[in-house]
Design a protein around this motif. Structure first.
Motif, PDB file in Angstrom:
ATOM      1  N   ASP A  38       0.840  -1.199   0.000  1.00 31.81           N
ATOM      2  CA  ASP A  38       0.000   0.000   0.000  1.00 31.81           C
ATOM      3  C   ASP A  38       0.876   1.251   0.000  1.00 31.81           C
ATOM      4  O   ASP A  38       0.744   2.113  -0.845  1.00 31.81           O
ATOM      5  CB  ASP A  38      -0.920  -0.009   1.217  1.00 31.81           C
ATOM      6  N   LEU A 196      -1.962  10.892   1.648  1.00 31.84           N
ATOM      7  CA  LEU A 196      -2.394   9.662   0.976  1.00 31.84           C
ATOM      8  C   LEU A 196      -3.916   9.573   0.949  1.00 31.84           C
ATOM      9  O   LEU A 196      -4.517   9.203  -0.076  1.00 31.84           O
ATOM     10  CB  LEU A 196      -1.799   8.451   1.688  1.00 31.84           C
ATOM     11  N   SER A 199      -5.154  12.040  -1.689  1.00 32.25           N
ATOM     12  CA  SER A 199      -4.904  11.635  -3.077  1.00 32.25           C
ATOM     13  C   SER A 199      -5.866  10.545  -3.535  1.00 32.25           C
ATOM     14  O   SER A 199      -6.192  10.452  -4.714  1.00 32.25           O
ATOM     15  CB  SER A 199      -3.457  11.153  -3.220  1.00 32.25           C
ATOM     16  N   ARG A 200      -6.344   9.729  -2.614  1.00 32.83           N
ATOM     17  CA  ARG A 200      -7.209   8.606  -2.987  1.00 32.83           C
ATOM     18  C   ARG A 200      -8.696   8.944  -2.919  1.00 32.83           C
ATOM     19  O   ARG A 200      -9.487   8.491  -3.732  1.00 32.83           O
ATOM     20  CB  ARG A 200      -6.913   7.409  -2.087  1.00 32.83           C
ATOM     21  N   PHE A 201      -9.066   9.733  -1.893  1.00 36.65           N
ATOM     22  CA  PHE A 201     -10.493   9.967  -1.674  1.00 36.65           C
ATOM     23  C   PHE A 201     -10.869  11.443  -1.604  1.00 36.65           C
ATOM     24  O   PHE A 201     -12.034  11.769  -1.398  1.00 36.65           O
ATOM     25  CB  PHE A 201     -10.933   9.287  -0.370  1.00 36.65           C
TER      26      PHE A 201
END
Length: 327
Positions: A38, A196, A199-201
């Motif tokens: 991850d 992080l 950037s993802r959600f």
């Protein structure tokens, strides 16, 4: 106010959990491999999480118990409610989350970490102190004649007192060393985790919750450091309050307009679980700032400072328990 309480009990922890599986669960090698795939920051947070869990759930109350033993005056009753008061007995929690197994992930990820030595020493000193403390039986005299059982208990207490003091001091030393380094390691990965998440959600409710807890911790840590080296100013305190208020307002504004989906349900529950304690923490910070501006007495400011640290501990307790299930 007892001067011992001027050093905040749970203050330097500031460790809101963002860990995953605990150290005693199976398939750790697979979990660690998945964490590393991850991101390195996820792997680090996962390795630190079991140690953080132990310190968050055990250290605060153990330190308070030691200070109560050392104080000649009884502790003033408090109406404060912590979010973890209905958990199992402390010794059951200690046995479950503070065993030597809680360093397994860290051993596999960072075998040369100094934190391993500190965590191992901490667990040893903790168990040594609490096992002896459990043997010391309180004796209620209240002017009444002692019965045989009380006489024996009092004699045992007298003989164990010196040992208990030594083990208590050794425990406090190990606790401070572990918490200080654990704090540094934990703070190091938080900005990366926040980035992080974004950037993802995007800046969803999970992001806002973590951002708020980071701001809450930074405030109490900087106040503590400023008090210790006499460098804190009212302007700096106000800046910390404003940053925390902005984080709180942003989370609430997002909650009002956010679309509801399955992923957000647990975050919504966590947001509501922490609201009252978060507001109380902000209120305590503002009280300290206002009393400082009003040139309150040193004793009043000392009491305000103690309240800030206690309100932070309460906020952390209401965040950590549901967060263990969410993250």
């Amino acid at each position: 106010m007892n001067p011992k309480w001027l050093l905040p009990i749970g203050l330097v922890l500031g460790l809101g959990l963002l860990g995953v599986a605990g150290a005693t669960k199976p398939l750790q090698r697979v979990q660690l491999w998945l964490d590393q795939r991850d991101s390195p920051y996820t792997a680090t947070a996962s390795a630190l999480a079991p140690i953080i869990d132990c310190v968050n759930r055990i250290d605060r109350d153990t330190r308070r118990a030691y200070y109560r033993m050392q104080s000649p005056q009884p502790e003033t009753p408090s109406q404060d409610k912590f979010g973890d008061r209905d958990e199992p007995e402390p010794r059951l929690i200690q046995a479950a989350v503070c065993s030597q197994l809680y360093t397994l992930k860290l051993q596999r990820q960072q075998p040369g970490s100094h934190l391993l030595e500190l965590a191992t020493t901490y667990a040893e000193k903790l168990n040594s102190f609490t096992s002896l403390a459990d043997m010391v039986e309180p004796v209620q005299i209240n002017g009444m004649p002692l019965n045989a059982r009380q006489i024996v208990a009092q004699a045992m207490n007298n003989s164990l007192k010196g040992q208990l003091d030594q083990r208590g001091e050794a425990y406090l030393k190990a606790s401070a060393a572990l918490r200080n380094l654990l704090e540094e390691e934990d703070i190091r990965v938080r900005p990366a985790q926040l980035a992080l998440l974004e950037s993802r959600f995007g800046r969803d409710l999970h992001w806002h919750l973590l951002n708020h807890m980071i701001a809450a911790r930074q405030a109490v840590n900087q106040i503590d450091q400023g008090v210790r080296d006499a460098s804190l100013t009212p302007q700096q305190l106000l800046s910390l309050i404003d940053t925390l208020q902005q984080a709180s307002d942003a989370s609430q504004a997002f909650l009002v307009k956010m679309p509801r989906d399955k992923r957000e349900e647990e975050a919504i529950h966590l947001w509501y679980a922490t609201r009252s304690s978060a507001d109380d923490y902000l209120k305590a910070l503002r009280t300290l700032h206002q009393d400082w501006l009003d040139h309150a007495t040193p004793q009043r400011l000392s009491d305000d400072y103690f309240l800030v640290t206690r309100r932070y501990d309460i906020l952390l307790s209401f965040y950590n328990r549901p967060a263990r299930n969410v993250y």
